[in-house]
Write a protein that holds these residues in place. Structure first.
Motif, PDB file in Angstrom:
ATOM      1  N   GLY A 134       0.826  -1.211   0.000  1.00  0.00           N
ATOM      2  CA  GLY A 134       0.000   0.000   0.000  1.00  0.00           C
ATOM      3  C   GLY A 134       0.851   1.249   0.000  1.00  0.00           C
ATOM      4  O   GLY A 134       1.548   1.532  -0.983  1.00  0.00           O
ATOM      5  N   ASP A 135       0.846   1.981   1.106  1.00  0.00           N
ATOM      6  CA  ASP A 135       1.621   3.217   1.144  1.00  0.00           C
ATOM      7  C   ASP A 135       3.016   3.000   1.717  1.00  0.00           C
ATOM      8  O   ASP A 135       3.696   3.945   2.098  1.00  0.00           O
ATOM      9  CB  ASP A 135       0.880   4.307   1.934  1.00  0.00           C
ATOM     10  N   GLN A 136       3.460   1.734   1.780  1.00  0.00           N
ATOM     11  CA  GLN A 136       4.826   1.477   2.220  1.00  0.00           C
ATOM     12  C   GLN A 136       5.381   0.245   1.524  1.00  0.00           C
ATOM     13  O   GLN A 136       4.645  -0.545   0.930  1.00  0.00           O
ATOM     14  CB  GLN A 136       4.896   1.306   3.729  1.00  0.00           C
ATOM     15  N   TRP A 137       6.698   0.112   1.576  1.00  0.00           N
ATOM     16  CA  TRP A 137       7.393  -1.090   1.143  1.00  0.00           C
ATOM     17  C   TRP A 137       7.629  -1.968   2.371  1.00  0.00           C
ATOM     18  O   TRP A 137       7.959  -1.478   3.438  1.00  0.00           O
ATOM     19  CB  TRP A 137       8.751  -0.760   0.504  1.00  0.00           C
ATOM     20  N   LEU A 138       7.495  -3.276   2.207  1.00  0.00           N
ATOM     21  CA  LEU A 138       7.762  -4.218   3.284  1.00  0.00           C
ATOM     22  C   LEU A 138       8.656  -5.321   2.735  1.00  0.00           C
ATOM     23  O   LEU A 138       8.285  -5.993   1.760  1.00  0.00           O
ATOM     24  CB  LEU A 138       6.457  -4.804   3.827  1.00  0.00           C
ATOM     25  N   GLY A 139       9.819  -5.485   3.338  1.00  0.00           N
ATOM     26  CA  GLY A 139      10.780  -6.455   2.832  1.00  0.00           C
ATOM     27  C   GLY A 139      11.284  -7.394   3.901  1.00  0.00           C
ATOM     28  O   GLY A 139      11.293  -7.060   5.088  1.00  0.00           O
ATOM     29  N   VAL A 140      11.718  -8.584   3.469  1.00  0.00           N
ATOM     30  CA  VAL A 140      12.218  -9.606   4.376  1.00  0.00           C
ATOM     31  C   VAL A 140      13.461 -10.258   3.780  1.00  0.00           C
ATOM     32  O   VAL A 140      13.455 -10.645   2.609  1.00  0.00           O
ATOM     33  CB  VAL A 140      11.148 -10.682   4.643  1.00  0.00           C
ATOM     34  N   ALA A 141      14.504 -10.365   4.596  1.00  0.00           N
ATOM     35  CA  ALA A 141      15.675 -11.194   4.283  1.00  0.00           C
ATOM     36  C   ALA A 141      15.552 -12.441   5.132  1.00  0.00           C
ATOM     37  O   ALA A 141      15.601 -12.364   6.359  1.00  0.00           O
ATOM     38  CB  ALA A 141      16.963 -10.438   4.595  1.00  0.00           C
ATOM     39  N   ARG A 142      15.386 -13.597   4.501  1.00  0.00           N
ATOM     40  CA  ARG A 142      14.987 -14.790   5.233  1.00  0.00           C
ATOM     41  C   ARG A 142      16.088 -15.834   5.303  1.00  0.00           C
ATOM     42  O   ARG A 142      16.764 -16.113   4.310  1.00  0.00           O
ATOM     43  CB  ARG A 142      13.751 -15.416   4.578  1.00  0.00           C
ATOM     44  N   LEU A 143      16.232 -16.404   6.490  1.00  0.00           N
ATOM     45  CA  LEU A 143      17.012 -17.621   6.688  1.00  0.00           C
ATOM     46  C   LEU A 143      16.007 -18.762   6.746  1.00  0.00           C
ATOM     47  O   LEU A 143      15.240 -18.873   7.694  1.00  0.00           O
ATOM     48  CB  LEU A 143      17.808 -17.539   7.985  1.00  0.00           C
ATOM     49  N   ARG A 144      15.986 -19.596   5.737  1.00  0.00           N
ATOM     50  CA  ARG A 144      14.956 -20.632   5.633  1.00  0.00           C
ATOM     51  C   ARG A 144      15.270 -21.792   6.575  1.00  0.00           C
ATOM     52  O   ARG A 144      16.151 -22.598   6.299  1.00  0.00           O
ATOM     53  CB  ARG A 144      14.848 -21.147   4.203  1.00  0.00           C
ATOM     54  N   ILE A 145      14.538 -21.844   7.666  1.00  0.00           N
ATOM     55  CA  ILE A 145      14.669 -22.988   8.566  1.00  0.00           C
ATOM     56  C   ILE A 145      13.809 -24.137   8.044  1.00  0.00           C
ATOM     57  O   ILE A 145      14.161 -25.291   8.151  1.00  0.00           O
ATOM     58  CB  ILE A 145      14.257 -22.593   9.995  1.00  0.00           C
ATOM     59  N   SER A 146      12.653 -23.833   7.478  1.00  0.00           N
ATOM     60  CA  SER A 146      11.813 -24.862   6.862  1.00  0.00           C
ATOM     61  C   SER A 146      10.802 -24.184   5.947  1.00  0.00           C
ATOM     62  O   SER A 146      10.747 -22.961   5.856  1.00  0.00           O
ATOM     63  CB  SER A 146      11.101 -25.697   7.928  1.00  0.00           C
ATOM     64  N   ASP A 147       9.994 -24.986   5.295  1.00  0.00           N
ATOM     65  CA  ASP A 147       8.950 -24.497   4.399  1.00  0.00           C
ATOM     66  C   ASP A 147       9.499 -23.469   3.409  1.00  0.00           C
ATOM     67  O   ASP A 147       9.097 -22.308   3.420  1.00  0.00           O
ATOM     68  CB  ASP A 147       7.797 -23.903   5.217  1.00  0.00           C
TER      69      ASP A 147
END
Length: 613
Positions: free
Chosen positions: A48-61
């Motif tokens: 919407g009116d913002q950016w949302l980001g994630v840097a992920r360490l995949r533990i599962s799924d």
């Protein structure tokens, strides 16, 4: 257990208003600054009116990268860390809604929809999170009660949230178009860092053109669109009534319940040994005959070997495999990278030993590492706590040792200082600070944090939990493990433990010296295990500053010695006294080097922000 009830982890989040950061490429640059926290996936979403980001360490799924979108409400959730109460939470929602994923970030969406924001308080584990409603503009932010995971927020003069991120560096990059030059922390904060070897969160607030960048205090917070951030009111926590031993067993089981191999940092001390007992009991109760986690032990190449032998004895008695890692001065070569990624000082020299151990565990295929942080703070287990219990109320007008950091010298200074506990907590002796600092002495930690008329012991526990645990031990574990692509978890900080009867006792002497642990586990560990002195997670810091290397060269560099807060001749003199073996000043010298590396990292980010602007 159903796969959806296992643990997931994600390790870096960033969010920024498009009014602050209209350029997606700048938001991506902020997310890229978090890659060291989650190397497996970088995802930036239009929220919407913002950016949302994630840097992920995949533990599962691996198919469920974040942010997670709720198709019913349109809300998005990003989670940094782990929800260790996931099994119970998924069970609560079973039958009501079919999960879209097996990712615990979805629990945030389900909890908010069913229970409202107060339901977030029920979630356990090391975590920080953001939930965004693009339609209404509502934003919910949260941080676990002990502050195990960081979350920086950028606010304007009216306390509206403009950006948030897992590191200060990422938040600054996200706001590149809004502010470039930041002031802070002040001289008093720097002196407190050098004196106590920790980062007091309230000290490290940065300001620029009416903006304020700071760590979000632990708890759950809500910001409606265009309005100030406010804490979500929650019921005051009370003790659970659960016996300490049962609470620790339950907490350890929750932290160890993962789809990936789990390891234990076994120092040879009391805390990690008790966790080893809990893990052995947990494995024995599993129907499928779960294999015991492997234990990892870091030893100094010149140590006396007593603690290593203790670790061997514990592992042997419990049938646990033990991997020993020798840590030498070359471990300090990782310091500049760790501090540059973190963007803040890491003033505890044992960070390099923890990082070396985490790297070895990760190389062996582990993605979760259990650690004993929190036990000493909760149960008054440090030698300084026993000293505090014996201190007189009056200040004795006696001369005090200036440079010695021996235990007897610290106790002597405590007799001549008020508040006394500050002298026991210091890592830099008074004469060292006078020699190297241009700043005036700051107010101590006890006066800032402990209420008046609090006993020495209760004041010490308050100071340790707010300042030492949150400003030293937890950032050390967070950075050292994530930089090795592994998730650190602390069973002693689970609410079952922190709210157990023993921990919530108002009389410190009843638990002094970790009595609840002794009562619960004395018969489960090798004879004499509870009689050993407290050592902590050591590192060869004294030797590192007596030879050639990155850190001694850094302190002698002209750029370092020209800093306004330092006296160059004093820094050289203290380094010379240490190299001549007249005093052991490795720890305060490391704090100086850590601050300098953080300042240089900050200056590098300033240059990077200039290019983005």
């Amino acid at each position: 257990m159903d796969r959806a009830a296992k643990l997931r982890a994600v390790c870096g989040i960033v969010g920024v208003s498009k009014s602050v950061c209209p350029d997606r490429q700048v938001a991506l640059a902020a997310l890229e600054a978090l890659r060291w926290r989650g190397r497996d996936a970088l995802v930036l979403t239009d929220a919407g009116d913002q950016w949302l980001g994630v840097a992920r360490l995949r533990i599962s799924d691996p198919s469920a990268d974040q942010p997670i979108l709720c198709r019913r409400t349109g809300r998005l959730a990003a989670l940094n860390g782990a929800v260790t109460s996931a099994a119970a939470e998924w069970a609560r929602h079973a039958g009501r809604r079919r999960p879209q994923t097996h990712n615990d970030a979805e629990l945030l969406l389900l909890t908010l929809e069913q229970d409202g924001p107060s339901g977030f308080e029920r979630l356990t584990g090391p975590h920080a999170f953001a939930v965004v409603d693009p339609q209404s503009g509502d934003l919910w932010l949260g941080r676990d009660p002990e502050g195990e995971k960081p979350l920086w927020i950028l606010q304007d003069a009216e306390d509206r949230v403009l950006a948030y991120a897992s590191t200060r560096t990422a938040a600054r990059i996200a706001a590149a178009g809004l502010a470039k030059a930041w002031s802070g922390p002040g001289a008093e904060a720097l002196e407190r860092l050098l004196r106590f070897g920790l980062v007091l969160e309230d000290d490290w607030v940065f300001q620029s053109n009416g903006l304020r960048l700071r760590l979000l205090p632990p708890g759950v917070w809500h910001a409606p669109r265009g309005r100030a951030l406010r804490r979500v009111e929650a019921a005051s926590p009370s003790h659970s009534g659960q016996p300490f031993e049962a609470a620790l067993h339950a907490a350890t089981a929750r932290c160890a319940d993962a789809e990936v191999p789990v390891a234990l940092a076994l120092s040879g001390g009391i805390d990690s040994a008790c966790l080893a007992v809990c893990l052995a009991d947990h494995a024995g109760r599993e129907d499928e005959g779960r294999r015991l986690p492997i234990a990892y032990h870091a030893r100094l190449d010149d140590a006396d070997g007593h603690e290593t032998q203790r670790a061997r004895d514990v592992a042997s008695q419990l049938g646990m495999d033990l991997v020993e890692l020798e840590v030498g001065t070359d471990a300090f070569d990782a310091t500049p990278s760790l501090i540059a990624w973190h963007g803040m000082p890491l003033p505890d020299p044992s960070v390099v030993a923890v990082h070396a151990l985490a790297r070895r565990a990760a190389e062996d295929g582990h993605r979760v590492l259990l650690s004993g942080e929190g036990a000493d703070e909760l149960l008054l287990g440090y030698p300084r706590h026993r000293a505090a219990a014996k201190l007189p109320r009056m200040r004795l007008p006696l001369p005090r040792p200036g440079l010695s950091m021996r235990r007897s010298a610290r106790a002597w200074r405590a007799l001549t200082t008020r508040p006394a506990y500050d002298a026991l907590l210091e890592v830099a002796p008074p004469a060292f600070l006078r020699a190297v600092c241009t700043t005036r002495p700051s107010s101590g930690l006890t006066d800032l944090l402990a209420p008046e008329r609090t006993s020495h012991l209760e004041g010490a526990r308050i100071v340790d939990r707010i300042a030492y645990l949150r400003g030293d031990l937890l950032p050390k574990l967070d950075v050292a493990t994530l930089a090795a692509s592994i998730e650190g978890r602390c069973p002693f900080l689970d609410p079952a433990v922190t709210r157990s009867r023993a921990v919530c006792t108002p009389v410190g002497r009843q638990i002094l010296g970790k009595r609840p642990l002794r009562d619960a586990f004395a018969t489960r560990l090798p004879p004499g295990h509870f009689d050993q002195p407290k050592r902590g997670f050591a590192s060869p810091v004294d030797r590192a500053f007596r030879g050639d290397g990155i850190l001694p060269d850094l302190l002698c560099d002209r750029r370092t010695l020209a800093r306004d807060h330092l006296r160059g001749d004093g820094v050289r003199r203290m380094l010379d006294l240490h190299r001549q073996r007249r005093f052991d000043l490795g720890h305060p010298l490391f704090v100086l080097a850590s601050l300098e590396l953080a300042l240089r990292a900050s200056e590098d980010v300033d240059m990077h922000v200039e290019t983005l602007g």
